[in-house]
Design a protein around this motif. Structure first.
Motif, PDB file in Angstrom:
ATOM      1  N   LEU A  18       0.823  -1.213   0.000  1.00  0.00           N
ATOM      2  CA  LEU A  18       0.000   0.000   0.000  1.00  0.00           C
ATOM      3  C   LEU A  18       0.859   1.266   0.000  1.00  0.00           C
ATOM      4  O   LEU A  18       0.536   2.244  -0.677  1.00  0.00           O
ATOM      5  CB  LEU A  18      -0.940  -0.002   1.209  1.00  0.00           C
ATOM      6  N   SER A  22       0.701   3.611  -3.314  1.00  0.00           N
ATOM      7  CA  SER A  22       0.040   4.909  -3.189  1.00  0.00           C
ATOM      8  C   SER A  22       0.529   5.616  -1.928  1.00  0.00           C
ATOM      9  O   SER A  22      -0.146   5.604  -0.902  1.00  0.00           O
ATOM     10  CB  SER A  22      -1.476   4.715  -3.139  1.00  0.00           C
ATOM     11  N   ARG A  25      -1.890   8.320  -0.383  1.00  0.00           N
ATOM     12  CA  ARG A  25      -3.043   7.751   0.319  1.00  0.00           C
ATOM     13  C   ARG A  25      -2.611   7.156   1.659  1.00  0.00           C
ATOM     14  O   ARG A  25      -3.303   7.317   2.666  1.00  0.00           O
ATOM     15  CB  ARG A  25      -3.701   6.682  -0.543  1.00  0.00           C
ATOM     16  N   ALA A  26      -1.475   6.468   1.673  1.00  0.00           N
ATOM     17  CA  ALA A  26      -0.971   5.883   2.916  1.00  0.00           C
ATOM     18  C   ALA A  26      -0.673   6.970   3.943  1.00  0.00           C
ATOM     19  O   ALA A  26      -0.989   6.820   5.124  1.00  0.00           O
ATOM     20  CB  ALA A  26       0.281   5.050   2.639  1.00  0.00           C
ATOM     21  N   GLY A  28      -2.101   9.879   4.104  1.00  0.00           N
ATOM     22  CA  GLY A  28      -3.394  10.399   4.556  1.00  0.00           C
ATOM     23  C   GLY A  28      -4.025   9.514   5.609  1.00  0.00           C
ATOM     24  O   GLY A  28      -4.593  10.000   6.594  1.00  0.00           O
ATOM     25  N   ILE A  29      -3.911   8.207   5.429  1.00  0.00           N
ATOM     26  CA  ILE A  29      -4.470   7.269   6.411  1.00  0.00           C
ATOM     27  C   ILE A  29      -3.754   7.408   7.750  1.00  0.00           C
ATOM     28  O   ILE A  29      -4.386   7.442   8.809  1.00  0.00           O
ATOM     29  CB  ILE A  29      -4.379   5.824   5.874  1.00  0.00           C
ATOM     30  N   VAL A  30      -2.430   7.508   7.703  1.00  0.00           N
ATOM     31  CA  VAL A  30      -1.656   7.666   8.939  1.00  0.00           C
ATOM     32  C   VAL A  30      -1.998   8.992   9.609  1.00  0.00           C
ATOM     33  O   VAL A  30      -2.210   9.051  10.825  1.00  0.00           O
ATOM     34  CB  VAL A  30      -0.139   7.570   8.655  1.00  0.00           C
ATOM     35  N   ARG A  31      -2.091  10.070   8.834  1.00  0.00           N
ATOM     36  CA  ARG A  31      -2.438  11.380   9.372  1.00  0.00           C
ATOM     37  C   ARG A  31      -3.814  11.347  10.038  1.00  0.00           C
ATOM     38  O   ARG A  31      -3.999  11.875  11.139  1.00  0.00           O
ATOM     39  CB  ARG A  31      -2.410  12.421   8.250  1.00  0.00           C
ATOM     40  N   ASP A  32      -4.776  10.721   9.382  1.00  0.00           N
ATOM     41  CA  ASP A  32      -6.115  10.614   9.952  1.00  0.00           C
ATOM     42  C   ASP A  32      -6.110   9.790  11.234  1.00  0.00           C
ATOM     43  O   ASP A  32      -6.814  10.116  12.200  1.00  0.00           O
ATOM     44  CB  ASP A  32      -7.082   9.994   8.945  1.00  0.00           C
ATOM     45  N   GLY A  33      -5.321   8.725  11.243  1.00  0.00           N
ATOM     46  CA  GLY A  33      -5.232   7.881  12.442  1.00  0.00           C
ATOM     47  C   GLY A  33      -4.669   8.642  13.626  1.00  0.00           C
ATOM     48  O   GLY A  33      -5.196   8.563  14.732  1.00  0.00           O
TER      49      GLY A  33
END
Length: 52
Positions: A18, A22, A25-26, A28-33
């Motif tokens: 992942l 991308s 995107r990865a 963004g997922i970490v930032r959101d987490g």
């Protein structure tokens, strides 16, 4: 034990796939987490402050 090791290797492989496929995107997922963890910590502090 062998199944656990296989599962860990599969999860690490998926994460690497992942990230390489991308990176935006990865990230963004970490930032959101981390944002969710920060919000949770803030809510716990507010809860504790309201109790006392």
């Amino acid at each position: 034990m062998k199944g656990k090791k296989l599962l860990i290797i599969a999860v690490v492989g998926l994460v690497l796939f992942l990230i390489i496929g991308s990176p935006e995107r990865a990230a963004g997922i970490v930032r959101d987490g981390f944002g969710l963890l920060g919000d949770a910590a803030q809510n716990i502090v507010e809860f504790a402050a309201n109790i006392f």
